[in-house]
Design an enzyme around this catalytic site. Structure first.
Site, PDB file in Angstrom:
ATOM      1  N   GLU A   1       0.799  -1.229   0.000  1.00 58.45           N
ATOM      2  CA  GLU A   1       0.000   0.000   0.000  1.00 58.45           C
ATOM      3  C   GLU A   1       0.834   1.283   0.000  1.00 58.45           C
ATOM      4  O   GLU A   1       1.825   1.395   0.715  1.00 58.45           O
ATOM      5  CB  GLU A   1      -0.900  -0.002   1.236  1.00 58.45           C
TER       6      GLU A   1
ATOM      7  N   LYS B   1       0.577   4.655   1.352  1.00 53.57           N
ATOM      8  CA  LYS B   1      -0.206   5.223   2.463  1.00 53.57           C
ATOM      9  C   LYS B   1       0.597   6.328   3.126  1.00 53.57           C
ATOM     10  O   LYS B   1       1.664   6.068   3.692  1.00 53.57           O
ATOM     11  CB  LYS B   1      -0.484   4.094   3.458  1.00 53.57           C
TER      12      LYS B   1
ATOM     13  N   LYS C   1      -8.011   2.393  -3.045  1.00 47.51           N
ATOM     14  CA  LYS C   1      -8.404   2.193  -1.659  1.00 47.51           C
ATOM     15  C   LYS C   1      -9.097   3.441  -1.159  1.00 47.51           C
ATOM     16  O   LYS C   1      -8.481   4.478  -0.984  1.00 47.51           O
ATOM     17  CB  LYS C   1      -7.142   1.915  -0.842  1.00 47.51           C
TER      18      LYS C   1
ATOM     19  N   GLU D   1     -14.229  -5.930   2.306  1.00 46.84           N
ATOM     20  CA  GLU D   1     -13.596  -5.899   3.625  1.00 46.84           C
ATOM     21  C   GLU D   1     -14.581  -6.149   4.752  1.00 46.84           C
ATOM     22  O   GLU D   1     -15.637  -5.529   4.814  1.00 46.84           O
ATOM     23  CB  GLU D   1     -12.927  -4.536   3.822  1.00 46.84           C
TER      24      GLU D   1
ATOM     25  N   ASN E   1     -10.196  -7.063   7.978  1.00 46.74           N
ATOM     26  CA  ASN E   1      -9.376  -5.981   8.508  1.00 46.74           C
ATOM     27  C   ASN E   1      -9.290  -6.173  10.016  1.00 46.74           C
ATOM     28  O   ASN E   1     -10.313  -6.134  10.696  1.00 46.74           O
ATOM     29  CB  ASN E   1     -10.010  -4.622   8.166  1.00 46.74           C
TER      30      ASN E   1
ATOM     31  N   SER F   1      -4.024  -5.224   7.565  1.00 47.20           N
ATOM     32  CA  SER F   1      -3.542  -4.342   8.632  1.00 47.20           C
ATOM     33  C   SER F   1      -2.751  -5.054   9.732  1.00 47.20           C
ATOM     34  O   SER F   1      -2.820  -6.263   9.906  1.00 47.20           O
ATOM     35  CB  SER F   1      -4.683  -3.596   9.330  1.00 47.20           C
TER      36      SER F   1
HETATM   37  O1  LIG Z   1      -0.858   0.250   7.700  1.00 49.25           O
HETATM   38  P1  LIG Z   1      -1.341  -1.133   7.975  1.00 49.25           P
HETATM   39  O2  LIG Z   1      -1.640  -1.405   9.425  1.00 49.25           O
HETATM   40  O3  LIG Z   1      -0.425  -2.172   7.372  1.00 49.25           O
HETATM   41  O4  LIG Z   1      -2.769  -1.310   7.215  1.00 49.25           O
HETATM   42  C1  LIG Z   1      -2.889  -1.339   5.810  1.00 49.25           C
HETATM   43  C2  LIG Z   1      -4.344  -1.426   5.395  1.00 49.25           C
HETATM   44  O5  LIG Z   1      -4.869  -2.663   5.824  1.00 49.25           O
HETATM   45  C3  LIG Z   1      -5.153  -0.276   5.967  1.00 49.25           C
HETATM   46  O6  LIG Z   1      -4.628   0.885   5.401  1.00 49.25           O
HETATM   47  C4  LIG Z   1      -6.650  -0.363   5.697  1.00 49.25           C
HETATM   48  C5  LIG Z   1      -7.410  -1.498   5.710  1.00 49.25           C
HETATM   49  N1  LIG Z   1      -8.688  -1.193   5.427  1.00 49.25           N
HETATM   50  C6  LIG Z   1      -8.814   0.127   5.235  1.00 49.25           C
HETATM   51  C7  LIG Z   1      -9.917   0.882   4.890  1.00 49.25           C
HETATM   52  C8  LIG Z   1      -9.740   2.225   4.700  1.00 49.25           C
HETATM   53  C9  LIG Z   1      -8.505   2.820   4.865  1.00 49.25           C
HETATM   54  C10 LIG Z   1      -7.374   2.061   5.201  1.00 49.25           C
HETATM   55  C11 LIG Z   1      -7.522   0.704   5.379  1.00 49.25           C
END
Ligand SMILES: O=P(O)(O)OC[C@@H](O)[C@@H](O)c1c[nH]c2ccccc12
Length: 275
Positions: A59, A61, A121, A170, A191, A222
């Protein structure tokens, strides 16, 4: 009481209304239709075959509501290209603006930089966003079950498939998994971060993994800190893991993705040997 997710969606809808004024729905639909066909993210994630190899969804991010600023990403295209070089199967690009500092410009940049499927996303609540994702070259959209009623979830999933795209559907609870399963979701994520409270609990994946539909790609989302967490999810049956923070905060994303792939493959080999 309004949850974090409710608050985020209020902002998402306001931003969406602004974009709809700038680019009318008919224009976005035409742009989506003019794109070359979407890449098959389901196949890229190992759909339809027994899990033998862990796939990484890497990702882009910048920021998150739970952690604030994560990384200065001056060149999202270069970052995504490094993910691809490390062996990522799909690139996820956060496009939500207010909480994640994402944008469609990031999506455009990444699309042009990689040859693998790209996930837009965002908090998808309206058909406009699905056409928009396709218009900007995304192959997948995110559908968060907790943010959608059944009719809307069904409609958005159908539109996604009509446009030749896939959805990462999700979930966070058993009930949400069942709602995704009835609709025939082909890529289902758990998630481990609760979007109503932002709490991370990796054991949520352990609790829910067996409930995921057998024919879907199982994605753990996540909470990955390092290879041990990848091995944990892979050992529980994940076919893919979605990683953000642990990649954007690492100095060497290519090696990091390679390490994650290796940790996942070893855990899967162990799981297969035990069965
Ligand atoms: O930074 P992490 O903990 O690795 O997580 C990534 C991703 O799963 C997370 O950004 C995410 C999962 N579902 C979402 C829904 C909306 C925004 C963000 C997310």
């Amino acid at each position: 009481m309004a949850t974090v997710l409710d608050d985020i969606i209020v902002g998402v809808r306001e931003d969406l209304a602004d974009r709809v004024r700038l680019v009318p729905a008919a224009e976005v639909e035409a742009a989506a239709a003019a794109r070359p066909a979407a890449l098959d993210a389901w196949a890229a994630l190992g759909g339809g075959a027994p899990v033998r190899d862990l796939r990484i969804i890497a990702e882009v991010k910048r920021k998150s509501p739970s952690k604030g600023a994560l990384a200065e990403i001056s060149d999202p295209a270069a970052l995504a290209a490094q993910y691809e070089r490390g062996g990522a199967s799909v690139i996820s690009v956060l496009t939500e603006r207010r909480r994640f500092n994402g944008s469609l410009a990031d999506l455009d940049a990444v699309r042009d930089a990689v040859g693998i499927p790209v996930l837009r996303k965002d908090f998808t609540v309206d058909e406009y966003q699905v056409h928009e994702a396709r218009a900007h070259g995304a192959d997948l959209v995110l559908l968060i079950v907790a943010a959608l009623d059944d009719a809307r979830l069904r409609g958005l999933l159908e539109l996604t498939h009509e446009l030749g795209m896939n959805a990462l559907v999700e979930t966070h609870t058993e009930e949400e998994i069942d709602r995704a399963a009835v609709l025939g979701a082909r890529i289902v994520g758990v998630n481990v971060r609760n979007l109503k409270t932002l709490d991370v609990d990796r054991s949520v994946f352990a609790r829910l993994a067996d409930r995921l539909p057998a024919e879907a790609v199982a994605v753990a989302e996540s909470g990955v800190r390092g290879p041990e967490d990848i091995a944990y999810y892979a050992g529980l049956g994940a076919g893919a893991v979605l990683v953000g923070e642990a990649l954007v905060t690492h100095g060497d994303p290519v090696t990091r993705v390679e390490d994650f792939k290796r940790a996942g493959a070893a855990a899967i080999a162990g799981r297969l040997a035990a069965h």
